[in-house]
Motif scaffolding. Sequence first.
Motif, PDB file in Angstrom:
ATOM      1  N   VAL A 140       0.830  -1.122   0.042  1.00  0.00           N
ATOM      2  CA  VAL A 140       0.076  -0.049   0.115  1.00  0.00           C
ATOM      3  C   VAL A 140       0.868   1.297   0.018  1.00  0.00           C
ATOM      4  CG1 VAL A 140      -1.685   1.279   1.419  1.00  0.00           C
ATOM      5  CG2 VAL A 140      -1.930  -1.253   0.845  1.00  0.00           C
ATOM      6  N   LYS A 141       1.834   1.153   0.668  1.00  0.00           N
ATOM      7  CA  LYS A 141       3.062   2.464   0.553  1.00  0.00           C
ATOM      8  C   LYS A 141       3.470   2.587  -0.698  1.00  0.00           C
ATOM      9  CE  LYS A 141       4.189   1.905   5.811  1.00  0.00           C
ATOM     10  NZ  LYS A 141       5.170   1.654   6.656  1.00  0.00           N
ATOM     11  N   MET A 142       3.949   1.492  -1.297  1.00  0.00           N
ATOM     12  CA  MET A 142       4.583   1.711  -2.657  1.00  0.00           C
ATOM     13  C   MET A 142       3.467   2.165  -3.634  1.00  0.00           C
ATOM     14  SD  MET A 142       6.256  -2.204  -2.273  1.00  0.00           S
ATOM     15  CE  MET A 142       6.950  -2.264  -4.192  1.00  0.00           C
ATOM     16  N   LEU A 143       2.239   1.637  -3.505  1.00  0.00           N
ATOM     17  CA  LEU A 143       1.116   2.334  -4.398  1.00  0.00           C
ATOM     18  C   LEU A 143       1.005   3.635  -4.054  1.00  0.00           C
ATOM     19  CD1 LEU A 143      -1.517  -0.551  -4.057  1.00  0.00           C
ATOM     20  CD2 LEU A 143       0.028  -0.272  -5.841  1.00  0.00           C
ATOM     21  N   GLU A 144       0.695   4.172  -2.634  1.00  0.00           N
ATOM     22  CA  GLU A 144       0.543   5.472  -2.720  1.00  0.00           C
ATOM     23  C   GLU A 144       1.744   6.430  -2.896  1.00  0.00           C
ATOM     24  OE1 GLU A 144      -0.811   5.569   1.386  1.00  0.00           O
ATOM     25  OE2 GLU A 144      -2.845   4.784   0.899  1.00  0.00           O
ATOM     26  N   SER A 145       2.912   5.773  -2.711  1.00  0.00           N
ATOM     27  CA  SER A 145       4.130   6.768  -3.347  1.00  0.00           C
ATOM     28  C   SER A 145       4.280   6.997  -4.728  1.00  0.00           C
ATOM     29  CB  SER A 145       5.338   6.091  -2.712  1.00  0.00           C
ATOM     30  OG  SER A 145       5.865   4.893  -3.268  1.00  0.00           O
ATOM     31  N   LEU A 197       5.114   4.243  -6.942  1.00  0.00           N
ATOM     32  CA  LEU A 197       6.071   3.256  -7.378  1.00  0.00           C
ATOM     33  C   LEU A 197       5.037   2.135  -8.332  1.00  0.00           C
ATOM     34  CD1 LEU A 197       8.004   2.122  -4.688  1.00  0.00           C
ATOM     35  CD2 LEU A 197       8.828   3.488  -6.587  1.00  0.00           C
ATOM     36  N   ILE A 198       3.773   2.021  -8.106  1.00  0.00           N
ATOM     37  CA  ILE A 198       3.150   1.036  -8.961  1.00  0.00           C
ATOM     38  C   ILE A 198       1.711   1.834  -9.166  1.00  0.00           C
ATOM     39  CG2 ILE A 198       2.093  -1.159  -9.074  1.00  0.00           C
ATOM     40  CD1 ILE A 198       4.297  -2.137  -7.088  1.00  0.00           C
ATOM     41  N   PRO A 199       1.184   1.828 -10.382  1.00  0.00           N
ATOM     42  CA  PRO A 199       0.105   2.674 -10.548  1.00  0.00           C
ATOM     43  C   PRO A 199      -1.278   1.339 -10.111  1.00  0.00           C
ATOM     44  CG  PRO A 199       0.856   1.620 -12.701  1.00  0.00           C
ATOM     45  CD  PRO A 199       1.947   1.455 -11.543  1.00  0.00           C
ATOM     46  N   TYR A 200      -2.048   2.200  -9.686  1.00  0.00           N
ATOM     47  CA  TYR A 200      -3.404   1.275  -9.115  1.00  0.00           C
ATOM     48  C   TYR A 200      -4.745   2.169  -9.383  1.00  0.00           C
ATOM     49  CZ  TYR A 200      -3.604   4.468  -5.042  1.00  0.00           C
ATOM     50  OH  TYR A 200      -3.849   5.427  -4.462  1.00  0.00           O
ATOM     51  N   ARG A 203      -8.166  -0.858  -3.005  1.00  0.00           N
ATOM     52  CA  ARG A 203      -7.525  -0.660  -4.296  1.00  0.00           C
ATOM     53  C   ARG A 203      -7.379  -1.793  -5.393  1.00  0.00           C
ATOM     54  NH1 ARG A 203      -5.348   0.895   0.435  1.00  0.00           N
ATOM     55  NH2 ARG A 203      -4.938   3.052   0.554  1.00  0.00           N
ATOM     56  N   ARG A 204      -7.015  -1.689  -6.347  1.00  0.00           N
ATOM     57  CA  ARG A 204      -6.889  -2.959  -7.300  1.00  0.00           C
ATOM     58  C   ARG A 204      -5.578  -2.490  -8.443  1.00  0.00           C
ATOM     59  NH1 ARG A 204      -9.555  -5.120  -4.317  1.00  0.00           N
ATOM     60  NH2 ARG A 204     -11.701  -5.820  -4.635  1.00  0.00           N
ATOM     61  N   VAL A 205      -4.835  -3.552  -8.345  1.00  0.00           N
ATOM     62  CA  VAL A 205      -3.589  -3.390  -9.048  1.00  0.00           C
ATOM     63  C   VAL A 205      -3.471  -4.353 -10.340  1.00  0.00           C
ATOM     64  CG1 VAL A 205      -1.153  -3.795  -9.090  1.00  0.00           C
ATOM     65  CG2 VAL A 205      -2.485  -2.978  -6.853  1.00  0.00           C
ATOM     66  N   SER A 206      -3.377  -3.858 -11.515  1.00  0.00           N
ATOM     67  CA  SER A 206      -3.229  -4.770 -12.735  1.00  0.00           C
ATOM     68  C   SER A 206      -1.863  -5.656 -12.665  1.00  0.00           C
ATOM     69  CB  SER A 206      -3.308  -3.669 -13.993  1.00  0.00           C
ATOM     70  OG  SER A 206      -1.923  -3.119 -14.043  1.00  0.00           O
ATOM     71  N   ARG A 207      -2.144  -6.774 -13.170  1.00  0.00           N
ATOM     72  CA  ARG A 207      -1.146  -7.822 -13.200  1.00  0.00           C
ATOM     73  C   ARG A 207       0.086  -7.086 -14.153  1.00  0.00           C
ATOM     74  NH1 ARG A 207       0.701 -13.155 -11.796  1.00  0.00           N
ATOM     75  NH2 ARG A 207       3.023 -12.988 -12.581  1.00  0.00           N
ATOM     76  N   ALA A 208      -0.464  -6.359 -15.301  1.00  0.00           N
ATOM     77  CA  ALA A 208       0.585  -5.957 -16.167  1.00  0.00           C
ATOM     78  C   ALA A 208       1.595  -4.918 -15.318  1.00  0.00           C
ATOM     79  CB  ALA A 208      -0.125  -5.324 -17.380  1.00  0.00           C
ATOM     80  N   ALA A 209       0.911  -3.876 -14.555  1.00  0.00           N
ATOM     81  CA  ALA A 209       1.679  -2.917 -13.599  1.00  0.00           C
ATOM     82  C   ALA A 209       2.535  -3.695 -12.926  1.00  0.00           C
ATOM     83  CB  ALA A 209       0.718  -2.072 -13.106  1.00  0.00           C
ATOM     84  N   LEU A 210       2.150  -4.611 -12.420  1.00  0.00           N
ATOM     85  CA  LEU A 210       3.177  -5.457 -11.590  1.00  0.00           C
ATOM     86  C   LEU A 210       4.384  -6.051 -12.076  1.00  0.00           C
ATOM     87  CD1 LEU A 210       1.050  -7.598  -8.735  1.00  0.00           C
ATOM     88  CD2 LEU A 210       2.458  -5.526  -8.416  1.00  0.00           C
ATOM     89  N   ASP A 211       3.815  -6.708 -13.379  1.00  0.00           N
ATOM     90  CA  ASP A 211       4.931  -7.431 -14.251  1.00  0.00           C
ATOM     91  C   ASP A 211       6.109  -6.210 -14.638  1.00  0.00           C
ATOM     92  OD1 ASP A 211       4.148  -9.850 -13.813  1.00  0.00           O
ATOM     93  OD2 ASP A 211       3.020  -9.720 -15.721  1.00  0.00           O
ATOM     94  N   GLU A 212       5.615  -5.142 -14.951  1.00  0.00           N
ATOM     95  CA  GLU A 212       6.460  -4.085 -15.303  1.00  0.00           C
ATOM     96  C   GLU A 212       7.501  -3.544 -14.185  1.00  0.00           C
ATOM     97  OE1 GLU A 212       5.634   0.743 -16.506  1.00  0.00           O
ATOM     98  OE2 GLU A 212       4.530  -0.837 -17.753  1.00  0.00           O
ATOM     99  N   PHE A 213       6.848  -3.431 -12.914  1.00  0.00           N
ATOM    100  CA  PHE A 213       7.378  -3.004 -11.690  1.00  0.00           C
ATOM    101  C   PHE A 213       8.519  -4.151 -11.525  1.00  0.00           C
ATOM    102  CE2 PHE A 213       8.114  -3.354  -7.023  1.00  0.00           C
ATOM    103  CZ  PHE A 213       8.632  -2.193  -6.885  1.00  0.00           C
ATOM    104  N   ILE A 214       8.146  -5.382 -11.490  1.00  0.00           N
ATOM    105  CA  ILE A 214       9.176  -6.355 -11.293  1.00  0.00           C
ATOM    106  C   ILE A 214      10.263  -6.242 -12.307  1.00  0.00           C
ATOM    107  CG2 ILE A 214       9.500  -8.709 -11.290  1.00  0.00           C
ATOM    108  CD1 ILE A 214       6.615  -9.036 -10.146  1.00  0.00           C
ATOM    109  N   ALA A 215       9.952  -6.129 -13.488  1.00  0.00           N
ATOM    110  CA  ALA A 215      11.171  -6.085 -14.507  1.00  0.00           C
ATOM    111  C   ALA A 215      12.022  -4.732 -14.312  1.00  0.00           C
ATOM    112  CB  ALA A 215      10.622  -6.040 -15.973  1.00  0.00           C
TER     113      ALA A 215
END
Length: 145
Positions: free
Chosen positions: A87-92, A94-97, A104-116
């Motif tokens: 949640v802190k990462m989302l609110e800062s 780092l990851i769009p949501y 809150r909902r996070v797309s798998r594509a956004a997570l994959d992009e963050f991981i890469a």
Amino acid sequence: MARTVARLSPKDIASDDAARLAEELRSATTITIGAETVALTDEVRSVLSKLLAYVAAGQRVDVVPVDEMLTTQQAANLLEVSRPTLVKMLESGLIPYEQPGVHRRVSRAALDEFIASRAERRRAGLEALAKTLEPDVPDEFVTTR
């Protein structure tokens, strides 16, 4: 809400059978399911072999669409962090949501992009650290006690 498209586990297929199928797939050019025969590309053959190898090793495999929306707990599990940390990462930023209501909902594509991008940042950081080392100075042990 997340929906699992396909799940394969050692309960579905014996480890020995999964290992045998993974090995056979490495050289297969087609696969027949029922009356349907399909040509295998190198990519499909590789993915199916890896999937079966995981099952042979006793792991469960879930296949989900990339555009799937995840809960914060599911996203945290994928990143191997706590939900409050996510949640802190989302609110800062780092990851769009998305937050259509309260949750809150996070797309798998956004997570994959963050991981890469995280892997790339780590690689760049390690390269920068390696450049700071002086090759002429020998490694030494430092006594701490």
